[in-house]
Design a protein around this motif. Structure first.
Motif, PDB file in Angstrom:
ATOM      1  N   TRP A 124      13.782 -16.095 -36.943  1.00  0.00           N
ATOM      2  CA  TRP A 124      14.252 -16.694 -38.190  1.00  0.00           C
ATOM      3  C   TRP A 124      14.854 -18.049 -37.834  1.00  0.00           C
ATOM      4  O   TRP A 124      15.810 -18.125 -37.060  1.00  0.00           O
ATOM      5  N   PRO A 125      14.337 -19.153 -38.378  1.00  0.00           N
ATOM      6  CA  PRO A 125      14.854 -20.475 -38.012  1.00  0.00           C
ATOM      7  C   PRO A 125      16.221 -20.745 -38.639  1.00  0.00           C
ATOM      8  O   PRO A 125      16.486 -20.372 -39.780  1.00  0.00           O
ATOM      9  N   CYS A 126      17.061 -21.419 -37.866  1.00  0.00           N
ATOM     10  CA  CYS A 126      18.372 -21.823 -38.345  1.00  0.00           C
ATOM     11  C   CYS A 126      18.208 -22.952 -39.360  1.00  0.00           C
ATOM     12  O   CYS A 126      17.491 -23.931 -39.115  1.00  0.00           O
ATOM     13  N   ALA A 127      18.887 -22.843 -40.494  1.00  0.00           N
ATOM     14  CA  ALA A 127      18.774 -23.861 -41.540  1.00  0.00           C
ATOM     15  C   ALA A 127      19.439 -25.174 -41.121  1.00  0.00           C
ATOM     16  O   ALA A 127      19.179 -26.222 -41.704  1.00  0.00           O
ATOM     17  N   GLN A 128      20.270 -25.119 -40.097  1.00  0.00           N
ATOM     18  CA  GLN A 128      21.018 -26.316 -39.692  1.00  0.00           C
ATOM     19  C   GLN A 128      20.338 -27.058 -38.548  1.00  0.00           C
ATOM     20  O   GLN A 128      20.285 -28.292 -38.541  1.00  0.00           O
ATOM     21  N   CYS A 129      19.802 -26.336 -37.550  1.00  0.00           N
ATOM     22  CA  CYS A 129      19.227 -27.016 -36.393  1.00  0.00           C
ATOM     23  C   CYS A 129      17.804 -26.577 -36.072  1.00  0.00           C
ATOM     24  O   CYS A 129      17.154 -27.175 -35.212  1.00  0.00           O
ATOM     25  N   GLY A 130      17.311 -25.522 -36.702  1.00  0.00           N
ATOM     26  CA  GLY A 130      15.946 -25.076 -36.479  1.00  0.00           C
ATOM     27  C   GLY A 130      15.780 -24.102 -35.340  1.00  0.00           C
ATOM     28  O   GLY A 130      14.678 -23.567 -35.136  1.00  0.00           O
ATOM     29  N   ALA A 131      16.829 -23.831 -34.563  1.00  0.00           N
ATOM     30  CA  ALA A 131      16.738 -22.847 -33.486  1.00  0.00           C
ATOM     31  C   ALA A 131      16.683 -21.441 -34.084  1.00  0.00           C
ATOM     32  O   ALA A 131      16.869 -21.246 -35.287  1.00  0.00           O
ATOM     33  N   ASP A 132      16.457 -20.447 -33.230  1.00  0.00           N
ATOM     34  CA  ASP A 132      16.332 -19.083 -33.722  1.00  0.00           C
ATOM     35  C   ASP A 132      17.692 -18.498 -34.083  1.00  0.00           C
ATOM     36  O   ASP A 132      18.665 -18.636 -33.336  1.00  0.00           O
ATOM     37  N   LEU A 133      17.734 -17.834 -35.241  1.00  0.00           N
ATOM     38  CA  LEU A 133      18.898 -17.047 -35.613  1.00  0.00           C
ATOM     39  C   LEU A 133      18.770 -15.664 -34.979  1.00  0.00           C
ATOM     40  O   LEU A 133      17.675 -15.181 -34.704  1.00  0.00           O
ATOM     41  N   ARG A 134      19.908 -15.021 -34.774  1.00  0.00           N
ATOM     42  CA  ARG A 134      19.926 -13.681 -34.193  1.00  0.00           C
ATOM     43  C   ARG A 134      20.893 -12.807 -34.990  1.00  0.00           C
ATOM     44  O   ARG A 134      21.984 -13.270 -35.356  1.00  0.00           O
ATOM     45  N   TYR A 135      20.466 -11.561 -35.246  1.00  0.00           N
ATOM     46  CA  TYR A 135      21.386 -10.644 -35.915  1.00  0.00           C
ATOM     47  C   TYR A 135      22.574 -10.379 -35.001  1.00  0.00           C
ATOM     48  O   TYR A 135      22.413 -10.115 -33.806  1.00  0.00           O
TER      49      TYR A 135
END
Length: 379
Positions: free
Chosen positions: A9-20
């Motif tokens: 899931w891409p981070c809305a702020q920097c584009g890196a991966d989000l993690r639960y």
């Protein structure tokens, strides 16, 4: 093993991966620290998602379209794992041996998971639990603890399970054994002389019996993975299924989810075996007496339902002596199960130490055993 690709899931702020974030209701970005909340389900949505499916419809492949999904997969040519693909991707690598794999042209229909228990333990907490468990093992290789101290990564996987509900009514035939005692005369030798004495001898009186017992089963849990050792996976209990949440891909962010490789029919057969053991204990209690013999049990099942759920497991693999050993940590409670190796050197030294101590004790007790004179200090 059927495992989805890692879920991104891409981070809305920097584009890196989000993690639960285990134990939370949010996704976090390890790169910039951005936090995104997981939308809460309305009570009605949650109740609807946790409703069991009728077992008969599942076995006859007659579930609603919304309960199933088409899945594309391929078999790893190196280790045999079945890797599932999501979206438009056609190539990936096996998450267990890193072999490149390409999706097959076809797809197949699978029952969708209805709910999951989110991870509550972080990888660091899971590693601590594993280290404590490994440290308690006798004759374990020192390299085992070095393995955890090195901070080796653990894989977070949502493993597939079936849960089954059923009402049962069982008719049985058996025998009840009641103890009784008879007095018998026996000959015994006392100080070289034979004496005749009375002795109480226990015997069992058996009588035929029959009856009926009933029990309602709720959430009988069956692991739906054939890749994980059944003993290890089934012993990761207890699970608190009151923490089940409606299935949401948000909880999978940064983790992998294994598709089931034990089908519904096979899962139901294993659940019936679990129920049969409980029913037999009920029958024995109903028969009563001091001993019981169960000849036949005929069980009728009704109100049979099932759910397909995912449960969180931290997994690590360790190679020793050319063999691979796997360790599983319950991602909710920290319970650890594993295939443990033994250190031949530690066992050898322990045996030698025991022999030396035994020899020393024997010498102190009687030096003549070794053909040696008794030392002056023993006079």
């Amino acid at each position: 093993m059927a495992v989805t690709e890692a879920n991104h899931w891409p981070c809305a702020q920097c584009g890196a991966d989000l993690r639960y974030a285990p134990g939370q209701t949010e996704l976090k970005c390890d790169h910039c620290g951005y936090v995104q909340a997981i939308p809460a389900k309305a009570p009605r949505q949650k109740a609807s998602a946790l409703v069991e499916h009728p077992l008969a419809k599942g076995l006859s492949d007659d579930l609603p379209d919304a309960a199933s999904e088409d899945v594309r997969s391929t078999t790893c040519p190196n280790c045999g794992a079945v890797v599932e693909f999501q979206g438009a991707n056609h190539a990936s690598q096996c998450p267990f041996c890193a072999t490149p794999v390409v999706v097959d042209t076809g797809s197949h229909r699978r029952i969708k998971p209805q709910a999951l228990v989110p991870f509550e333990l972080t990888e660091s907490q899971a590693r601590t639990a594993l280290k404590s468990w490994l440290g308690s093992l006798w004759f374990a290789p020192n390299s085992l603890l070095e393995y955890t101290r090195a901070g080796r990564a653990m894989d977070g996987i949502y493993a597939p399970f079936w849960t089954f509900d059923a009402d049962t009514d069982s008719r049985y035939r058996g025998q009840r054994g009641d103890y009784y005692y008879e007095t018998q005369w026996v000959n015994v030798t006392v100080n070289g002389k034979t004496e005749r004495r009375q002795e109480q001898v226990r015997k069992t009186r058996w009588s035929a019996t029959s009856g009926r017992v009933s029990r309602d089963f709720d959430d009988v849990l069956v692991m739906a993975s054939s890749s994980l050792p059944a003993r290890l996976g089934n012993d990761l209990t207890p699970w608190d299924l009151t923490k089940l949440q409606p299935y949401s891909p948000d909880y999978l962010a940064g983790f992998q989810a294994e598709g089931y490789t034990v089908g519904l029919a096979d899962g139901w057969g294993r659940a019936q075996a679990v129920m049969a053991d409980v029913i037999e204990n009920d029958v024995r209690r109903d028969i009563g007496g001091d001993e019981q013999r169960v000849d036949t049990v005929d069980t009728d099942y009704s109100a049979e339902t099932f759910k397909h759920i995912l449960l969180p497991i931290w997994m690590a693999a360790y190679k020793y002596g050319g063999k691979s050993y796997r360790f599983l940590v319950n991602g909710q409670t920290g319970e650890v199960q594993g295939e443990r190796p033994y250190s031949v050197w530690k066992i050898t030294f322990a045996v030698l130490a025991a022999l030396i101590l035994a020899a020393a004790a024997a010498y102190i007790y009687d030096p003549s055993i070794f053909g040696l004179p008794q030392p002056d200090w023993m006079d």
